[in-house]
Design an enzyme around this catalytic site. Structure first.
Site, short mmCIF file in Angstrom:
data_model
loop_
_atom_site.label_atom_id
_atom_site.label_comp_id
_atom_site.label_asym_id
_atom_site.label_seq_id
_atom_site.Cartn_x
_atom_site.Cartn_y
_atom_site.Cartn_z
N GLU A 69 34.45 40.12 52.18
CA GLU A 69 34.29 38.89 51.42
C GLU A 69 34.38 37.66 52.32
OE1 GLU A 69 36.42 42.01 48.85
OE2 GLU A 69 36.54 41.29 50.92
N ASN B 145 33.13 44.52 56.16
CA ASN B 145 34.43 44.61 56.80
C ASN B 145 34.24 44.81 58.29
OD1 ASN B 145 36.91 46.05 57.78
ND2 ASN B 145 37.55 45.56 55.71
N CYS C 265 41.22 37.32 50.27
CA CYS C 265 39.82 37.11 49.87
C CYS C 265 39.74 36.40 48.53
CB CYS C 265 39.08 38.45 49.83
SG CYS C 265 38.98 39.22 51.47
N SER D 189 37.69 45.84 45.03
CA SER D 189 38.49 44.74 44.48
C SER D 189 39.08 43.90 45.61
CB SER D 189 39.60 45.35 43.61
OG SER D 189 40.33 44.35 42.96
N HIS E 85 37.57 40.60 56.49
CA HIS E 85 37.24 41.45 55.35
C HIS E 85 35.80 41.13 54.95
CE1 HIS E 85 41.69 42.02 53.91
NE2 HIS E 85 41.53 42.27 55.19
N CYS F 175 41.31 41.54 48.01
CA CYS F 175 42.73 41.37 48.28
C CYS F 175 43.16 39.92 48.00
CB CYS F 175 43.01 41.73 49.74
SG CYS F 175 42.42 40.46 50.91
#
Length: 156
Positions: A55, A42, A85, A80, A53, A82
């Site tokens: 990912e 991040n 992503c 987890s 982010h 968003c």
């Protein structure tokens, strides 16, 4: 230690790197053929970004892969993912996402599953503890990020 746990350990290293840089401790690695091909963490705060982010950072750092590469990848992420992503995972046909934990914040796992992405949740306490420790020490940072997207979801 299982292969998933080994790759998650690498994602955790990325989350720790973000934390050391003054950012939100979320990390990710993209794996193809049992090898890490890119890493990301991040960078919202560090880069004053609205989209970096972990990912997205990992997918971007892989460079321009072709379809055959993406369909042989697994994305490992400490939290987890968003909707943004998850959308990138779907767009690039990444067939599997391994999540460190989803108890502090549930992302768009249903979106992934509805699009035939295999979702594995490890319930890794290392991921949860790292994120919760950050929240305890920096509640205003996370609240500010959630407010930017109109999300008032409280962390469990």
């Amino acid at each position: 230690m299982t292969q998933d746990n080994c790759f998650m350990q690498e994602a955790i290293k990325e989350a720790q790197k973000s934390l050391k840089e003054g950012g939100i401790p979320i990390g990710a690695v993209l794996v193809k053929d049992d090898k890490i091909i890119s890493r990301g963490h991040n960078r919202l705060i560090q880069n004053d970004s609205v989209v970096l982010h972990a990912e997205i950072d990992a997918i971007e750092n892989a460079g321009r892969l072709n379809y055959e590469d993406y369909i042989n990848c697994t994305l490992y992420t400490t939290l987890s993912p968003c909707p943004m992503c998850s959308g990138a995972v779907i767009l690039y046909n990444i067939p599997k996402v391994v999540i460190g934990e989803n108890t502090t914040l549930m992302g768009a796992e249903n979106l992934l599953e509805m699009n035939d992405v295999e979702v594995v949740v490890l319930n890794d306490s290392r991921c949860r503890d790292l994120f919760l420790r950050f929240l305890e020490e920096n509640p205003e940072v996370w609240d500010d990020e959630l407010a930017k997207v109109g999300n008032t979801t409280e962390v469990k």
